[in-house]
Enzyme design. Structure first.
Site, PDB file in Angstrom:
ATOM      1  N   ASN A 150      -5.770  -5.465 -15.395  1.00 23.00           N
ATOM      2  CA  ASN A 150      -6.759  -4.664 -16.128  1.00 23.00           C
ATOM      3  C   ASN A 150      -6.131  -3.659 -17.099  1.00 23.00           C
ATOM      4  O   ASN A 150      -6.651  -3.424 -18.182  1.00 23.00           O
ATOM      5  CB  ASN A 150      -7.706  -3.963 -15.163  1.00 23.00           C
ATOM      6  CG  ASN A 150      -6.985  -3.048 -14.185  1.00 23.00           C
ATOM      7  OD1 ASN A 150      -5.824  -3.244 -13.869  1.00 23.00           O
ATOM      8  ND2 ASN A 150      -7.676  -2.040 -13.697  1.00 23.00           N
TER       9      ASN A 150
ATOM     10  N   GLY B  31      -2.820  -2.905  -7.430  1.00 17.90           N
ATOM     11  CA  GLY B  31      -3.616  -4.109  -7.219  1.00 17.90           C
ATOM     12  C   GLY B  31      -4.589  -3.935  -6.084  1.00 17.90           C
ATOM     13  O   GLY B  31      -5.023  -2.814  -5.768  1.00 17.90           O
TER      14      GLY B  31
ATOM     15  N   THR C  78      -6.359  -3.864  -2.319  1.00 14.53           N
ATOM     16  CA  THR C  78      -6.022  -3.212  -1.060  1.00 14.53           C
ATOM     17  C   THR C  78      -5.394  -4.195  -0.078  1.00 14.53           C
ATOM     18  O   THR C  78      -4.442  -3.856   0.635  1.00 14.53           O
ATOM     19  CB  THR C  78      -7.283  -2.578  -0.446  1.00 14.53           C
ATOM     20  OG1 THR C  78      -7.776  -1.573  -1.344  1.00 14.53           O
ATOM     21  CG2 THR C  78      -6.979  -1.939   0.900  1.00 14.53           C
TER      22      THR C  78
ATOM     23  N   GLY D 267      -1.881  -4.813  -1.154  1.00  8.74           N
ATOM     24  CA  GLY D 267      -1.136  -3.566  -0.995  1.00  8.74           C
ATOM     25  C   GLY D 267      -0.723  -3.312   0.446  1.00  8.74           C
ATOM     26  O   GLY D 267       0.405  -2.883   0.716  1.00  8.74           O
TER      27      GLY D 267
ATOM     28  N   GLU E  50      -1.035   1.833  -5.517  1.00  9.54           N
ATOM     29  CA  GLU E  50      -2.256   2.293  -6.189  1.00  9.54           C
ATOM     30  C   GLU E  50      -3.236   1.141  -6.096  1.00  9.54           C
ATOM     31  O   GLU E  50      -3.083   0.113  -6.754  1.00  9.54           O
ATOM     32  CB  GLU E  50      -1.938   2.665  -7.649  1.00  9.54           C
ATOM     33  CG  GLU E  50      -2.968   3.604  -8.259  1.00  9.54           C
ATOM     34  CD  GLU E  50      -4.087   2.853  -8.945  1.00  9.54           C
ATOM     35  OE1 GLU E  50      -5.162   2.736  -8.308  1.00  9.54           O
ATOM     36  OE2 GLU E  50      -3.904   2.390 -10.077  1.00  9.54           O
TER      37      GLU E  50
ATOM     38  N   CYS F  82      -9.907   0.609 -11.306  1.00  9.69           N
ATOM     39  CA  CYS F  82      -9.923   1.119  -9.935  1.00  9.69           C
ATOM     40  C   CYS F  82     -10.597   2.480  -9.831  1.00  9.69           C
ATOM     41  O   CYS F  82     -11.089   2.852  -8.761  1.00  9.69           O
ATOM     42  CB  CYS F  82      -8.500   1.200  -9.394  1.00  9.69           C
ATOM     43  SG  CYS F  82      -7.405   2.209 -10.418  1.00  9.69           S
TER      44      CYS F  82
ATOM     45  N   GLU G 173       1.595   8.258  -8.472  1.00 18.27           N
ATOM     46  CA  GLU G 173       2.322   7.971  -9.698  1.00 18.27           C
ATOM     47  C   GLU G 173       2.277   9.199 -10.599  1.00 18.27           C
ATOM     48  O   GLU G 173       1.466  10.100 -10.404  1.00 18.27           O
ATOM     49  CB  GLU G 173       1.663   6.797 -10.442  1.00 18.27           C
ATOM     50  CG  GLU G 173       1.689   5.487  -9.695  1.00 18.27           C
ATOM     51  CD  GLU G 173       0.910   4.411 -10.438  1.00 18.27           C
ATOM     52  OE1 GLU G 173       0.377   4.708 -11.524  1.00 18.27           O
ATOM     53  OE2 GLU G 173       0.831   3.290  -9.929  1.00 18.27           O
TER      54      GLU G 173
END
Length: 477
Positions: A154, A230, A232, A235, A252, A286, A458
């Protein structure tokens, strides 16, 4: 690009290389699913070659001077600014971005690289008092080594520019694994970094399906830190791998972000925030506000205005600055969006706007009367779909807003600063915005969430810690 015959290889040691087994995959233009480009489909062997190249380059790059790294980063920002239109077109044609979103992303990426320049001279420690006379006690930071950066479809340029630039600023080297749905822009970005002067091996890109080769990257013994953006589910899998190998990881992930609108809010600004908060890049973000809670006193008026504005959002030519809604990235994601809308409709939700499709584009959709048995109530749709709920009491809406496993971003519109701060303190989210949309980011801020929305942060300051090791040193006189 539109060339369906040539194949772009992986980017390793400043040159393109085919997949070790000759594998090729297609990158599709989501507007009509035509072939935009063909790229190498990576293997674990390809991952190893890229990591080895990054590790070898790290041996000398970690000792590069601050002047050199600053100059290379400055040049990279300058080149991206010069080549702005090239990257805007890549975002539009490979990822389905509107011109407005692609321009925003490219400009933001330039600012992220420039912010990384300032990191170079902040890779520092401090002196500490000591219990022992004559002892000098100090700390310093050393780059961790090879950093694995895994980026989403995205905002591929935003994530590549931020995470690669920040890692390079600290003296680390990078292996980038972009989304299989948007790989070409990462290869072009790596080329740009070469042109900016970064040494061979400092930035490497392997294209392919993360499901097949992601573990080879995150679990590689020479990879010392991982930064993933990306889903969950993926992740959490990466977090387990990193825990097993004792690697630093930043995640994230997804979000089901609440926007609360109080009865004393500026209604026009609240409507604007609710529109921008969910429909930028057709909801594929997100930090989108997919849950909007409106005080019952103003709920009817808000819904009337909001539905009218949403119904008028442009779905025309992606090059038209008035176009807001572009195509959904893939058939798999389109099916998810369709399922959420149809499930809500079948179970009694009211569609106040949208709900229809034009080709691969879903019209901006507003759902009312959404209940807990509907998929859209808890699941992240990742499309242009928003649920609007009325509420009577602030304490009740706080409970509803926190009734989620996610905790990325949140927003509130109100004239009551005391109430706004109460919301900021009580909401279980990593980021809170008062009288502005949830879809907000800046280069230096700690960007990230809690719960199923991520782990760590981040940003320039956060990445100084993520990409460096802190070492304690003493000198006894």
């Amino acid at each position: 690009m539109g060339d369906s015959t040539s194949v772009m290889g992986h980017w390793v040691n400043h040159s393109y290389a085919p997949a070790s087994d000759g594998g090729v995959m297609e990158s599709l233009n989501p507007l009509d699913d035509s072939v935009f480009a063909k790229v190498a489909e990576g293997t674990p062997e390809d991952i190893d070659k890229a990591v080895q190249a990054a590790h070898e380059a790290f041996g000398s790059y970690k000792d590069s001077s601050t002047n050199e790294r600053e100059a290379w980063l400055c040049k990279a920002a300058e080149l991206l600014e010069q080549r702005r239109e090239e990257f805007i077109r890549l975002l539009m044609e490979e990822g389905g971005s509107t011109r407005k979103k692609a321009t925003f992303e490219t400009n933001k990426s330039i600012s992220f690289i420039r912010a990384a320049v300032g990191m170079v001279r902040h890779v520092s420690g401090k002196t500490l008092p000591s219990d022992y006379p004559g002892r000098i006690s100090m700390t310093w930071r050393s780059p961790r080594g090879v950093v694995a950066v895994i980026t989403p479809f995205n905002v591929p340029l935003i994530k590549a520019s931020r995470l690669c630039a920040n890692a390079l600023a600290t003296g680390c080297t990078v292996v980038l694994l972009p989304s299989e749905e948007h790989p070409v822009i990462s290869l072009k970005f790596a080329e740009l970094l070469k042109d900016a002067g970064f040494p061979a091996g400092t930035i490497n890109v392997v294209t392919g399906n993360g499901y097949n080769i992601g573990d080879s990257l995150t679990a590689h013994p020479l990879v010392k830190a991982v930064s993933f953006t990306g889903s969950t589910v993926v992740g959490k899998h990466i977090q387990k791998l990193c825990a097993e190998h004792n690697k630093h990881v930043t995640l994230e992930l997804g979000g089901k972000n609440p926007l609360v609108i109080m009865n004393d809010a500026n209604l026009q600004k609240a409507v604007e925030g609710a529109v921008r908060g969910i429909f930028m890049h057709q909801g594929q973000a997100c930090v989108s506000s997919s849950r909007v809670y409106v005080h019952r006193d103003i709920y009817p008026k808000f819904v009337e205005i909001y539905a009218k504005v949403v119904s008028g959002l442009g779905m025309g030519d992606l090059d038209d600055p008035e176009t807001i809604i572009g195509p959904i990235i893939s058939d798999r994601q389109r099916q998810r969006v369709k399922r959420h809308i149809e499930d809500a409709r079948d179970k009694g939700a009211t569609i106040a706007a949208g709900g229809n499709w034009e080709g691969n584009r879903c019209a901006a959709t507003v759902l009312l009367d959404v209940t807990s048995d509907m998929a859209a109530f808890r699941e992240e749709t990742f499309g242009p779909v928003v649920s609007v709920y009325p509420f009577d009491d602030f304490d009740d809406v706080m409970r509803e807003a926190n009734d989620t496993s996610y905790g990325l971003s949140a927003a509130i519109y109100t004239s009551d600063i005391e109430l706004a701060m109460k919301y900021a303190k009580g909401i279980e989210a990593g980021m809170v915005h008062i009288n502005s949309p949830s879809i907000t980011d800046e280069a230096h801020v700690p960007f990230g969430g809690v719960g199923d929305s991520g782990f760590g942060r981040e940003g320039t300051e956060a990445d100084l810690e993520a990409f460096t090791e802190l070492k304690w040193v003493t000198i006894q006189a």
